[in-house]
Write a protein that holds these residues in place. Structure first.
Motif, PDB file in Angstrom:
ATOM      1  N   UNK A   1     -86.251  30.848  16.777  1.00 12.49           N
ATOM      2  CA  UNK A   1     -85.701  29.830  15.887  1.00 12.49           C
ATOM      3  C   UNK A   1     -85.510  30.396  14.494  1.00 12.49           C
ATOM      4  N   UNK A   2     -86.443  30.131  13.606  1.00 14.39           N
ATOM      5  CA  UNK A   2     -86.340  30.615  12.225  1.00 14.39           C
ATOM      6  C   UNK A   2     -86.611  32.109  12.101  1.00 14.39           C
TER       7      UNK A   2
ATOM      8  N   UNK B   1     -85.502  34.760   8.947  1.00 14.64           N
ATOM      9  CA  UNK B   1     -86.013  36.122   8.913  1.00 14.64           C
ATOM     10  C   UNK B   1     -85.706  36.844  10.209  1.00 14.64           C
ATOM     11  N   UNK B   2     -85.551  38.158  10.095  1.00 16.80           N
ATOM     12  CA  UNK B   2     -85.444  39.024  11.257  1.00 16.80           C
ATOM     13  C   UNK B   2     -86.525  40.076  11.153  1.00 16.80           C
ATOM     14  N   UNK B   3     -87.142  40.349  12.264  1.00 17.85           N
ATOM     15  CA  UNK B   3     -88.089  41.447  12.360  1.00 17.85           C
ATOM     16  C   UNK B   3     -87.461  42.481  13.281  1.00 17.85           C
ATOM     17  N   UNK B   4     -87.453  43.721  12.836  1.00 17.43           N
ATOM     18  CA  UNK B   4     -86.899  44.806  13.640  1.00 17.43           C
ATOM     19  C   UNK B   4     -88.014  45.815  13.843  1.00 17.43           C
ATOM     20  N   UNK B   5     -88.213  46.225  15.095  1.00 21.62           N
ATOM     21  CA  UNK B   5     -89.280  47.169  15.421  1.00 21.62           C
ATOM     22  C   UNK B   5     -88.797  48.102  16.520  1.00 21.62           C
ATOM     23  N   UNK B   6     -89.467  49.230  16.628  1.00 20.73           N
ATOM     24  CA  UNK B   6     -89.136  50.203  17.670  1.00 20.73           C
ATOM     25  C   UNK B   6     -90.295  50.323  18.647  1.00 20.73           C
TER      26      UNK B   6
ATOM     27  N   UNK C   1     -93.569  30.754   7.679  1.00 23.28           N
ATOM     28  CA  UNK C   1     -94.539  31.814   7.371  1.00 23.28           C
ATOM     29  C   UNK C   1     -95.538  32.000   8.508  1.00 23.28           C
ATOM     30  N   UNK C   2     -95.956  30.908   9.162  1.00 23.04           N
ATOM     31  CA  UNK C   2     -96.860  31.013  10.316  1.00 23.04           C
ATOM     32  C   UNK C   2     -96.172  31.730  11.479  1.00 23.04           C
ATOM     33  N   UNK C   3     -94.929  31.362  11.724  1.00 25.38           N
ATOM     34  CA  UNK C   3     -94.159  31.970  12.807  1.00 25.38           C
ATOM     35  C   UNK C   3     -93.951  33.460  12.547  1.00 25.38           C
TER      36      UNK C   3
END
Length: 141
Positions: free
Chosen positions: A99-100, A52-57, A20-22
């Motif tokens: 990593x995570x 988790x994956x974060x996707x951004x433009x 959650x911190x990451x």
């Protein structure tokens, strides 16, 4: 002729930051440089690579590269060295592996072409949730 093996140095703080911190740190970095259309995808149980994956433009190649570099900078401030970063040269799609948490920063046209959100959400909804009747609800001939 032999060449010397390349050693990748990684630093993992002890204790390592929580997922959650990451995740919060990566999201803060995306917000800091005004990344567009940020989406968080929970891939626990779907992938052993990350949680988790974060996707951004980004609005341009330069913006995409700057956003990815900011993610790396924020991660380092948390004490985490990224495991890898790919695509920064062309900066159409830059992947930062924390990593995570894996962060994808893309140009809008590249994001639309690869549609990672759809790829990772396949099977998440029950049949019939897309507005179409489920098979057992369909009229019988």
């Amino acid at each position: 002729m032999s060449t010397e093996a390349q050693v990748i140095k990684t630093h993992i703080p002890n204790p390592p930051p929580s997922v959650s911190q990451l995740l919060a740190t990566a999201q803060s970095a995306l917000e800091e440089l005004k990344a567009k259309d940020v989406v968080q995808i929970d891939v626990r149980g779907k992938s052993s690579v990350a949680d988790f994956m974060l996707i951004a433009s980004g609005t341009s190649s330069r913006h995409v590269k700057s956003i990815a570099e900011e993610v790396v900078r924020f991660a380092k401030n948390l004490g985490v060295m990224p495991l890898g970063m790919e695509g920064e040269r062309e900066a159409e799609w830059v992947l930062v592996d924390l990593g995570d948490v894996i962060v994808h920063v893309m140009l809008p046209r590249v994001r639309e072409l690869y549609a990672l959100e759809r790829l990772w959400s396949v099977g998440d909804s029950r049949p019939g949730n897309d507005g179409l009747p489920a098979e057992d609800d369909a009229p019988q001939a």
